[in-house]
Design a protein around this motif. Structure first.
Motif, mmCIF file in Angstrom:
data_model
loop_
_atom_site.group_PDB
_atom_site.id
_atom_site.type_symbol
_atom_site.label_atom_id
_atom_site.label_comp_id
_atom_site.label_asym_id
_atom_site.label_seq_id
_atom_site.Cartn_x
_atom_site.Cartn_y
_atom_site.Cartn_z
ATOM 1 N N TRP A 95 3.257 2.824 1.681
ATOM 2 C CA TRP A 95 3.148 3.340 2.783
ATOM 3 C C TRP A 95 2.676 4.478 3.074
ATOM 4 O O TRP A 95 2.951 5.403 2.485
ATOM 5 N N ARG A 183 2.492 -9.924 7.382
ATOM 6 C CA ARG A 183 3.709 -8.956 7.362
ATOM 7 C C ARG A 183 4.581 -9.117 5.937
ATOM 8 O O ARG A 183 4.767 -8.213 5.092
ATOM 9 N N SER A 184 4.656 -10.504 5.595
ATOM 10 C CA SER A 184 5.530 -10.621 4.612
ATOM 11 C C SER A 184 4.369 -10.484 3.265
ATOM 12 O O SER A 184 5.130 -9.877 2.337
ATOM 13 N N HIS A 187 4.637 -6.530 3.000
ATOM 14 C CA HIS A 187 6.035 -6.137 2.674
ATOM 15 C C HIS A 187 6.317 -6.368 1.119
ATOM 16 O O HIS A 187 6.839 -5.448 0.580
ATOM 17 N N ARG A 188 6.157 -7.603 0.699
ATOM 18 C CA ARG A 188 6.405 -7.773 -0.609
ATOM 19 C C ARG A 188 5.632 -7.048 -1.809
ATOM 20 O O ARG A 188 5.999 -7.020 -2.972
ATOM 21 N N LEU A 193 9.657 -0.552 -3.279
ATOM 22 C CA LEU A 193 10.516 -1.412 -2.593
ATOM 23 C C LEU A 193 11.787 -1.553 -3.197
ATOM 24 O O LEU A 193 11.780 -2.338 -4.452
ATOM 25 N N ASP A 211 13.762 0.256 2.007
ATOM 26 C CA ASP A 211 14.280 -0.911 2.503
ATOM 27 C C ASP A 211 13.312 -1.742 3.122
ATOM 28 O O ASP A 211 13.357 -3.088 2.843
ATOM 29 N N SER A 212 12.620 -1.387 3.993
ATOM 30 C CA SER A 212 11.349 -2.316 4.720
ATOM 31 C C SER A 212 10.789 -1.300 5.505
ATOM 32 O O SER A 212 10.955 -0.162 5.639
ATOM 33 N N CYS A 220 11.822 2.263 6.716
ATOM 34 C CA CYS A 220 13.137 2.337 6.801
ATOM 35 C C CYS A 220 13.725 2.653 5.501
ATOM 36 O O CYS A 220 13.325 1.967 4.303
#
Length: 242
Positions: A95, A183-184, A187-188, A193, A211-212, A220
């Motif tokens: 990120w 987004r999925s 995120h993964r 993570l 977390d996310s 987050c």
């Protein structure tokens, strides 16, 4: 457009009246004398060894408040490209949009948006991908390249063409409103993570679990107390980034 050397592909693209250039217009170079990264950092790159380019993306209907989606689009496309050459379980997106191999940075992205009213009209996407360079002399903490990992040399033109294909695919995915799949996928693939790490913000260092990432791009982090804290870009960093 290919140019052997320039100060910065993103700057040059903007100087060429980006408002009048077509969607996906790209400037690629072998060497930048003033390559830029996030937060005003410079980008080290040995001449002729790495993939350096900037691409103009145009949009319709993307709100300024949704600009985080553009960052995801580019990061996932770059991950897609590298996943054809590296073990996917060791490749991640740190990120907001750096690409990591294990704990080392292999690629960086800088996105500069043009906003008209409440909407984004276009973006200049600058990408630096470490490919055939194996010796780094800057004070960057953790650079790595494809060649450093695999011991192979790569065709910059082939990598560039593959990356452009993935950019088009992810762009079309976003513009067709398939945001949830994008987004999925983002995120993964997030770096660390679900793992506990040390972070630093304006108040000091702390330990938390990633977390996310929220819909507006906020990171987050879940503290050991169970409290969730949210951070925009530049508000927090992994401790090893210092």
């Amino acid at each position: 457009m290919y140019i052997k050397q320039t100060h910065s592909t993103s700057t040059l693209l903007r100087e060429q009246y980006a408002d009048h250039l077509p969607h996906l217009y790209t400037i690629r170079t072998d060497f930048q004398t003033a390559g830029r990264g996030q937060a005003g950092n410079s980008w080290e790159s040995e001449a002729g060894k790495n993939l350096l380019f900037s691409t103009l993306l145009r949009y319709q209907g993307i709100l300024a408040s949704q600009q985080w989606r553009l960052s995801m689009l580019v990061a996932v496309a770059l991950w897609d490209t590298l996943a054809k050459h590296l073990p996917q379980d060791k490749l991640s997106i740190k990120w907001p949009n750096d690409i990591y191999y294990q704990d080392k940075k292999i690629a960086g992205i800088l996105i500069e948006n043009s906003i008209q009213g409440s909407k984004i009209s276009s973006s200049i996407v600058g990408i630096g991908l470490n490919v055939n360079q194996t010796h780094f002399i800057s004070d960057a903490p953790n650079p790595i390249s494809l060649a450093s990992i695999t011991g192979k040399q790569y065709s910059l033109s082939t990598l560039f063409e593959n990356l452009q294909l993935h950019l088009r695919f992810r762009y079309n995915q976003l513009m067709s409103r398939d945001y949830f799949q994008l987004r999925s996928d983002y995120h993964r693939r997030l770096y660390r993570l679900g793992c506990s790490s040390l972070y630093e913000d304006a108040t000091g260092t702390f330990e938390a679990v990633l977390d996310s990432v929220a819909n507006d791009g906020q990171l987050c982090l879940k503290l050991q107390s169970g409290e969730s804290r949210f951070f925009y870009m530049k508000e927090v960093q992994f401790l090893f980034d210092r």
